[in-house]
Design an enzyme around this catalytic site. Structure first.
Site, mmCIF file in Angstrom:
data_model
loop_
_atom_site.group_PDB
_atom_site.id
_atom_site.type_symbol
_atom_site.label_atom_id
_atom_site.label_comp_id
_atom_site.label_asym_id
_atom_site.label_seq_id
_atom_site.Cartn_x
_atom_site.Cartn_y
_atom_site.Cartn_z
ATOM 1 N N TYR A 199 50.027 30.972 80.664
ATOM 2 C CA TYR A 199 50.980 31.810 81.381
ATOM 3 C C TYR A 199 51.916 30.909 82.180
ATOM 4 O O TYR A 199 51.520 29.867 82.696
ATOM 5 C CB TYR A 199 50.245 32.739 82.345
ATOM 6 C CG TYR A 199 49.314 33.733 81.672
ATOM 7 C CD1 TYR A 199 49.802 34.675 80.776
ATOM 8 C CD2 TYR A 199 47.957 33.746 81.965
ATOM 9 C CE1 TYR A 199 48.956 35.604 80.181
ATOM 10 C CE2 TYR A 199 47.104 34.679 81.379
ATOM 11 C CZ TYR A 199 47.604 35.598 80.482
ATOM 12 O OH TYR A 199 46.767 36.511 79.901
ATOM 13 N N HIS B 215 47.588 40.703 67.300
ATOM 14 C CA HIS B 215 47.547 40.161 68.655
ATOM 15 C C HIS B 215 47.488 41.309 69.661
ATOM 16 O O HIS B 215 48.081 42.377 69.434
ATOM 17 C CB HIS B 215 48.794 39.302 68.902
ATOM 18 C CG HIS B 215 48.706 38.445 70.115
ATOM 19 N ND1 HIS B 215 49.015 38.911 71.384
ATOM 20 C CD2 HIS B 215 48.346 37.145 70.275
ATOM 21 C CE1 HIS B 215 48.844 37.943 72.256
ATOM 22 N NE2 HIS B 215 48.429 36.863 71.612
ATOM 23 N N PHE C 113 44.168 33.814 78.041
ATOM 24 C CA PHE C 113 44.215 35.224 78.432
ATOM 25 C C PHE C 113 43.737 35.488 79.865
ATOM 26 O O PHE C 113 43.864 36.605 80.357
ATOM 27 C CB PHE C 113 43.409 36.116 77.461
ATOM 28 C CG PHE C 113 43.982 36.151 76.068
ATOM 29 C CD1 PHE C 113 45.120 36.888 75.777
ATOM 30 C CD2 PHE C 113 43.380 35.433 75.055
ATOM 31 C CE1 PHE C 113 45.655 36.920 74.501
ATOM 32 C CE2 PHE C 113 43.903 35.453 73.763
ATOM 33 C CZ PHE C 113 45.036 36.196 73.487
#
Length: 240
Positions: free
Chosen positions: A77, A197, A88
C-alpha cells in the site's frame, strides 16, 4: 549482504532459512542494486513504504518448510501508515482497504465468521500464512513505482524456496498477475487454488464464492496439519 545499508534493519528480522535464500549470489547481487536505489531515493527526501524494519516482515514469522499457505500480493500500500510488509494487511487503527474488506466478506460467507474491525493480518502470519508481495517497497502515493527495481526476481526466489523445501502447502493465486506464478509451483505436491482478485473491480467475477478458506483448512487437516484460525481471537466462533 553485510554491505547493505537501507535494507539492513529489515534483514535483521528475517528467519535464517529465508536469509539463506537471499544470500544466493544472483539474489544478493539483485538486492545490492535495490539497496543502492532505495538509499538514493531516501536521501533525496522521498518517503518509502513500508518502514525500513518492516520491508521483509513476511519473512520473519515462519521458515519456508513450515509455511501452510501462500497468499501473493503485488506491491505494498502506498498511503501513509498503511504498508506493514504483509500483503493485504494494514496496522490496527488504519481503515481496512477495499480488497481486504472483500476478503473478509468471503471469509464470512465461507466460514460463518464475523467481519473483523481491523486489518492487521499478523495473526495469520503467526500461523504460517506467508503474506508475500512480489514487490517489497513503494514510493508514497505512487502505486507500482518500484515495479522495475528488480524485486520480482527476489520474490520469485522466495516462491521457489517454498516450492522446493515445503512438503506441501496451499498457494492462493488471486487475479491474473498472481496466477502467472503457477508455473513455478509443483501442483503434484502443493494445492494451487485460483480466483479473481478481491479488488472491487474484479471480486464479483469469481472471488466471491470461491470458498478458498474452507478448502485450505480441509486440505491441511487431511494431511495432519493444524487448520488456520482465520478470525482474530475475539471472533473465533468455530474450529476454523
Amino acid at each position: 549482504m553485510s554491505s547493505l545499508t537501507y535494507l539492513s534493519p529489515a534483514l535483521a528480522r528475517v528467519h535464517p532459512d529465508w536469509e539463506a535464500v537471499l544470500r544466493q549470489p544472483a539474489i544478493a547481487s539483485k538486492l545490492a542494486g535495490i539497496d543502492r536505489e532505495l538509499g538514493q531515493q531516501s536521501a533525496a527526501g522521498k518517503t518509502l513504504f513500508p518502514p525500513q524494519p518492516q520491508v521483509f516482515n513476511a519473512l520473519s514469522f515462519v521458515a519456508p518448510a513450515d509455511v501452510k499457505v501462500v497468499i501473493l500480493g503485488q506491491d505494498p500500500y502506498h498511503g501513509d501508515g498503511e504498508a506493514m510488509g504483509l500483503s493485504f494487511s494494514v496496522p490496527e487503527g488504519v481503515r481496512v482497504p477495499p480488497s481486504l474488506r472483500n476478503i473478509y466478506k468471503e471469509l464470512a460467507a465461507d466460514l460463518g465468521l464475523g467481519i473483523p474491525a481491523g486489518g492487521d493480518l499478523s495473526h495469520w502470519a503467526q500461523q504460517g500464512v506467508l503474506l508475500l508481495n512480489s514487490v517489497f517497497t513503494v514510493e508514497r502515493d505512487k502505486a507500482g513505482s518500484h515495479g522495475k527495481l528488480g524485486w520480482q526476481a527476489v520474490s520469485d526466489a522466495l516462491i521457489d524456496a517454498v516450492n522446493a523445501q515445503n512438503p506441501g502447502c496451499v498457494f492462493l493465486l488471486w487475479g491474473n498477475w498472481a496466477q502467472t506464478k503457477a508455473e513455478r509451483i509443483d501442483a503434484g505436491r502443493h494445492l494451487v487454488l485460483t480466483a479473481a482478485h478481491p479488488s472491487p473491480l474484479s471480486a464479483s467475477r469469481g472471488f466471491h464464492g470461491c470458498r478458498h478458506f474452507s478448502q485450505v483448512n480441509a486440505w491441511l487437516v487431511a494431511r495432519g496439519r493444524q487448520p488456520v484460525r482465520w478470525a482474530p481471537a475475539a471472533l473465533q466462533n468455530s474450529l476454523f
